[in-house]
Scaffold this motif. Structure first.
Motif, PDB file in Angstrom:
ATOM      1  N   ILE A   1       0.829  -1.211   0.000  1.00 16.51           N
ATOM      2  CA  ILE A   1       0.000   0.000   0.000  1.00 16.51           C
ATOM      3  C   ILE A   1       0.861   1.257   0.000  1.00 16.51           C
ATOM      4  O   ILE A   1       0.527   2.262  -0.648  1.00 16.51           O
ATOM      5  N   ALA A   2       1.989   1.223   0.705  1.00 16.17           N
ATOM      6  CA  ALA A   2       2.913   2.368   0.658  1.00 16.17           C
ATOM      7  C   ALA A   2       3.416   2.581  -0.760  1.00 16.17           C
ATOM      8  O   ALA A   2       3.513   3.720  -1.239  1.00 16.17           O
ATOM      9  N   GLY A   3       3.721   1.480  -1.462  1.00 16.07           N
ATOM     10  CA  GLY A   3       4.159   1.590  -2.847  1.00 16.07           C
ATOM     11  C   GLY A   3       3.063   2.090  -3.768  1.00 16.07           C
ATOM     12  O   GLY A   3       3.311   2.835  -4.724  1.00 16.07           O
ATOM     13  N   LEU A   4       1.833   1.697  -3.476  1.00 16.17           N
ATOM     14  CA  LEU A   4       0.702   2.182  -4.251  1.00 16.17           C
ATOM     15  C   LEU A   4       0.549   3.694  -4.082  1.00 16.17           C
ATOM     16  O   LEU A   4       0.194   4.408  -5.020  1.00 16.17           O
ATOM     17  N   THR A   5       0.849   4.170  -2.888  1.00 17.65           N
ATOM     18  CA  THR A   5       0.709   5.592  -2.584  1.00 17.65           C
ATOM     19  C   THR A   5       1.815   6.427  -3.208  1.00 17.65           C
ATOM     20  O   THR A   5       1.559   7.506  -3.761  1.00 17.65           O
ATOM     21  N   ASP A   6       3.074   5.930  -3.128  1.00 15.69           N
ATOM     22  CA  ASP A   6       4.198   6.752  -3.612  1.00 15.69           C
ATOM     23  C   ASP A   6       4.586   6.473  -5.060  1.00 15.69           C
ATOM     24  O   ASP A   6       5.525   7.077  -5.582  1.00 15.69           O
ATOM     25  N   GLY A   7       3.900   5.558  -5.722  1.00 14.16           N
ATOM     26  CA  GLY A   7       4.141   5.324  -7.138  1.00 14.16           C
ATOM     27  C   GLY A   7       5.075   4.190  -7.465  1.00 14.16           C
ATOM     28  O   GLY A   7       5.297   3.888  -8.648  1.00 14.16           O
TER      29      GLY A   7
ATOM     30  N   THR B   1      -7.260  -2.395   5.393  1.00 17.80           N
ATOM     31  CA  THR B   1      -8.050  -1.198   5.709  1.00 17.80           C
ATOM     32  C   THR B   1      -7.213  -0.182   6.467  1.00 17.80           C
ATOM     33  O   THR B   1      -7.213   1.020   6.144  1.00 17.80           O
ATOM     34  N   ARG B   2      -6.470  -0.657   7.465  1.00 17.52           N
ATOM     35  CA  ARG B   2      -5.650   0.265   8.253  1.00 17.52           C
ATOM     36  C   ARG B   2      -4.525   0.870   7.419  1.00 17.52           C
ATOM     37  O   ARG B   2      -4.223   2.069   7.539  1.00 17.52           O
ATOM     38  N   ALA B   3      -3.901   0.074   6.563  1.00 18.20           N
ATOM     39  CA  ALA B   3      -2.820   0.603   5.728  1.00 18.20           C
ATOM     40  C   ALA B   3      -3.348   1.660   4.770  1.00 18.20           C
ATOM     41  O   ALA B   3      -2.702   2.706   4.555  1.00 18.20           O
ATOM     42  N   MET B   4      -4.514   1.423   4.201  1.00 20.62           N
ATOM     43  CA  MET B   4      -5.083   2.402   3.286  1.00 20.62           C
ATOM     44  C   MET B   4      -5.534   3.656   4.035  1.00 20.62           C
ATOM     45  O   MET B   4      -5.406   4.774   3.528  1.00 20.62           O
ATOM     46  N   THR B   5      -6.056   3.499   5.247  1.00 22.90           N
ATOM     47  CA  THR B   5      -6.416   4.660   6.068  1.00 22.90           C
ATOM     48  C   THR B   5      -5.198   5.510   6.358  1.00 22.90           C
ATOM     49  O   THR B   5      -5.231   6.748   6.241  1.00 22.90           O
ATOM     50  N   ARG B   6      -4.090   4.859   6.725  1.00 18.81           N
ATOM     51  CA  ARG B   6      -2.862   5.581   7.108  1.00 18.81           C
ATOM     52  C   ARG B   6      -2.063   6.082   5.911  1.00 18.81           C
ATOM     53  O   ARG B   6      -1.027   6.718   6.099  1.00 18.81           O
ATOM     54  N   SER B   7      -2.535   5.815   4.692  1.00 17.09           N
ATOM     55  CA  SER B   7      -1.798   6.294   3.518  1.00 17.09           C
ATOM     56  C   SER B   7      -1.892   7.808   3.372  1.00 17.09           C
ATOM     57  O   SER B   7      -1.186   8.396   2.550  1.00 17.09           O
ATOM     58  N   GLY B   8      -2.742   8.446   4.157  1.00 18.63           N
ATOM     59  CA  GLY B   8      -2.876   9.896   4.117  1.00 18.63           C
ATOM     60  C   GLY B   8      -3.259  10.445   5.478  1.00 18.63           C
ATOM     61  O   GLY B   8      -3.048   9.813   6.512  1.00 18.63           O
ATOM     62  N   THR B   9      -3.846  11.625   5.480  1.00 17.90           N
ATOM     63  CA  THR B   9      -4.256  12.299   6.707  1.00 17.90           C
ATOM     64  C   THR B   9      -5.475  11.615   7.323  1.00 17.90           C
ATOM     65  O   THR B   9      -6.369  11.160   6.607  1.00 17.90           O
TER      66      THR B   9
ATOM     67  N   ALA C   1      -6.134  14.341  -2.221  1.00 15.12           N
ATOM     68  CA  ALA C   1      -4.806  13.728  -2.182  1.00 15.12           C
ATOM     69  C   ALA C   1      -4.389  13.404  -0.759  1.00 15.12           C
ATOM     70  O   ALA C   1      -3.532  12.542  -0.539  1.00 15.12           O
ATOM     71  N   GLU C   2      -5.029  14.081   0.223  1.00 13.21           N
ATOM     72  CA  GLU C   2      -4.618  13.874   1.616  1.00 13.21           C
ATOM     73  C   GLU C   2      -5.322  12.693   2.270  1.00 13.21           C
ATOM     74  O   GLU C   2      -4.769  12.073   3.176  1.00 13.21           O
ATOM     75  N   LEU C   3      -6.562  12.394   1.855  1.00 15.47           N
ATOM     76  CA  LEU C   3      -7.365  11.387   2.541  1.00 15.47           C
ATOM     77  C   LEU C   3      -7.367  10.071   1.767  1.00 15.47           C
ATOM     78  O   LEU C   3      -7.822  10.012   0.627  1.00 15.47           O
ATOM     79  N   ALA C   4      -6.829   9.020   2.402  1.00 16.78           N
ATOM     80  CA  ALA C   4      -6.811   7.665   1.819  1.00 16.78           C
ATOM     81  C   ALA C   4      -6.393   7.678   0.350  1.00 16.78           C
ATOM     82  O   ALA C   4      -7.103   7.144  -0.511  1.00 16.78           O
ATOM     83  N   PRO C   5      -5.244   8.261   0.009  1.00 17.57           N
ATOM     84  CA  PRO C   5      -4.853   8.324  -1.403  1.00 17.57           C
ATOM     85  C   PRO C   5      -4.632   6.952  -2.033  1.00 17.57           C
ATOM     86  O   PRO C   5      -4.826   6.796  -3.238  1.00 17.57           O
ATOM     87  N   ALA C   6      -4.230   5.967  -1.233  1.00 15.23           N
ATOM     88  CA  ALA C   6      -4.050   4.624  -1.798  1.00 15.23           C
ATOM     89  C   ALA C   6      -5.373   4.085  -2.314  1.00 15.23           C
ATOM     90  O   ALA C   6      -5.436   3.437  -3.368  1.00 15.23           O
ATOM     91  N   ASP C   7      -6.453   4.345  -1.597  1.00 11.14           N
ATOM     92  CA  ASP C   7      -7.760   3.871  -2.051  1.00 11.14           C
ATOM     93  C   ASP C   7      -8.173   4.575  -3.330  1.00 11.14           C
ATOM     94  O   ASP C   7      -8.765   3.949  -4.214  1.00 11.14           O
ATOM     95  N   ALA C   8      -7.889   5.878  -3.448  1.00 16.53           N
ATOM     96  CA  ALA C   8      -8.276   6.609  -4.653  1.00 16.53           C
ATOM     97  C   ALA C   8      -7.668   5.958  -5.888  1.00 16.53           C
ATOM     98  O   ALA C   8      -8.326   5.829  -6.932  1.00 16.53           O
TER      99      ALA C   8
END
Length: 441
Positions: A26-32, A60-68, A155-162
């Motif tokens: 999920i971190a990789g999904l967030t940072d590209g 769920t927790r990883a995607m929640t923590r991917s942003g603010t 971009a701040e809220l759950a960006p991995a989910d977006a």
């Protein structure tokens, strides 16, 4: 850090992923670092292999923590509702201002259309000037001042989910119970809610066609949410017919304006909207029980306070202040309008509701690729429901199209989606079941 392809391979082969591997992916999904192809492969592996409860919670927790993750300091409870999606489901646009008019605060983070379903974010995009992606300061301010703000993921809220949300839409993985659960709850947990009500659709126009599937999804969401400390109730509601008699983005905004002003309140849509709102008020401690909550919501509608909340929200987020008074001046209208006539009378015995949603996409009102532009004006009005009498005096629907060719295709699709018989069949009740944390704790 594990390579993304190793995470995909492990899940493809049926292995259980631990917290660290899910968090890394999920971190990789967030940072590209995770490509679109890898995200699609991961989604497909999850679709076929499934996730355990521990994996669902970790995802769920990883995607929640991917942003603010927001926190609030407001004089009332912070509440929200989420639907798994259907056709003619514009409930969010009415429900958020209704709850706000009753003392709740509704910071609703919504998505684009998925598959055959219409997205709340796409409906809002039909309102000229409406800023569906404000910065967090504006989101907080509008929520506090108006009582509700319906926006898309920022971009701040759950960006991995977006990112994963858009990929699911075009890769045939929308129906994954695990991905639906993580997607919904990551956004809701990031919004800092005190209570959540889930609307789990079931039927021919839902992602969960069978009642057992819908109950399973409701139980999964209630269970994972409860484990994360979020009070949640799930209602299983019928989608064997379009919920509203309209489908299409600007058309559904106009429908909601009619609903809030009292110009038109269809029974099934009204029943589900009030029931979801009543659950929200009880979860937030704004009323003691469901009957008093229903009465309070009816009063908010009849007094005009719900309409006022909607109008203030639209204006505060950049839309026209006179949208409710002059919808025709602001909402796009299709150049081709055609009635689907019937020569013989009969009764609707079955509706392939999903096919009606796909017909909206065929008109240009939805996407086949993430980058597709949507025509807000197209869709259907006057859609018939299961059990309804139709005939020369009551057509199947009215098409709103960009041109005659797309109208022709839409008419063929709608005619094929309806089954008509000589006698009315039994129509499902709008509310099918209710799931609480006490059942699935």
């Amino acid at each position: 850090m594990m390579l993304p392809q190793e995470v995909i391979r492990a899940k493809r082969d049926g292995q259980e992923l631990d917290l660290s591997r899910i968090s890394d992916f999920i971190a990789g999904l967030t940072d590209g670092r995770v490509t679109e192809g890898q995200a699609a492969a991961f989604a497909m592996a999850v679709f076929f292999r499934g996730l355990s409860l521990d994996e669902r919670v970790a995802l769920t927790r990883a995607m929640t923590r991917s942003g603010t993750v927001l926190s609030w300091d407001l004089p009332g409870p912070v509440l929200d509702k989420h639907s798994t999606g259907g056709v003619g489901d514009a409930v969010s646009l009415a429900l958020a201002p209704m709850v706000a008019a009753c003392g709740g605060y509704v910071p609703m983070i919504s998505g684009r259309g998925l598959g055959h379903t219409g997205g709340t974010l796409d409906k809002l995009a039909a309102i000229p000037g409406y800023d569906a992606r404000p910065d967090l300061d504006r989101f907080r301010r509008v929520t506090a001042q108006v009582g509700c703000a319906i926006i898309g993921q920022t971009a701040e809220l759950a960006p991995a989910d977006a990112r994963l949300y858009a990929i699911r839409d075009v890769t045939g993985t929308v129906e994954s119970l695990d991905l639906i659960t993580a997607s919904i709850l990551s956004k809701k947990l990031a919004a800092g809610l005190d209570g959540l009500v889930m609307d789990v659709k079931v039927g021919s126009g839902a992602f969960m066609a069978g009642l057992d599937e819908a109950l399973g999804l409701g139980a999964a969401i209630v269970g994972v949410a409860g484990g994360a400390g979020l009070k949640t109730v799930a209602l299983v509601t019928d989608m064997d017919s379009p919920l509203a008699s309209v489908a299409g983005n600007a058309l559904e905004v106009a429908y909601i304006l009619d609903y809030l002003t009292g110009r038109g309140r269809e029974p099934a849509f009204h029943a589900i909207t009030v029931e979801l709102g009543a659950e929200m008020l009880v979860l937030g401690g704004l009323t003691e029980d469901l009957p008093s909550a229903r009465a309070r919501l009816e009063q908010a509608l009849d007094s005009g306070r719900a309409l006022e909340s909607f109008s203030r929200m639209v204006a505060a987020l950049g839309g026209p202040a006179d949208l409710a008074e002059r919808p025709q001046a602001h909402l796009a209208a299709a150049p081709v309008i055609r009635t689907i006539e019937l020569s013989e009378p009969g009764y609707i015995t079955h509706v392939a509701t999903r096919d009606i949603g796909l017909a909206v996409i065929g008109l240009g009102g939805g996407r086949t690729r993430p980058q597709d532009e949507i025509d807000p004006a197209v869709g259907f009005t006057g859609l018939a429901r299961a059990g309804e009498a139709v005939g020369p005096d009551r057509p199947l629907a009215v098409i709103h199209a960009h041109d005659a060719a797309t109208a022709d295709r839409a008419e063929a699709a709608v005619r094929a989606a309806y089954r008509i018989g000589p006698a009315p069949g039994a129509a499902n009740a709008p509310l099918r079941d209710r799931i609480t944390g006490s059942q699935y704790g």
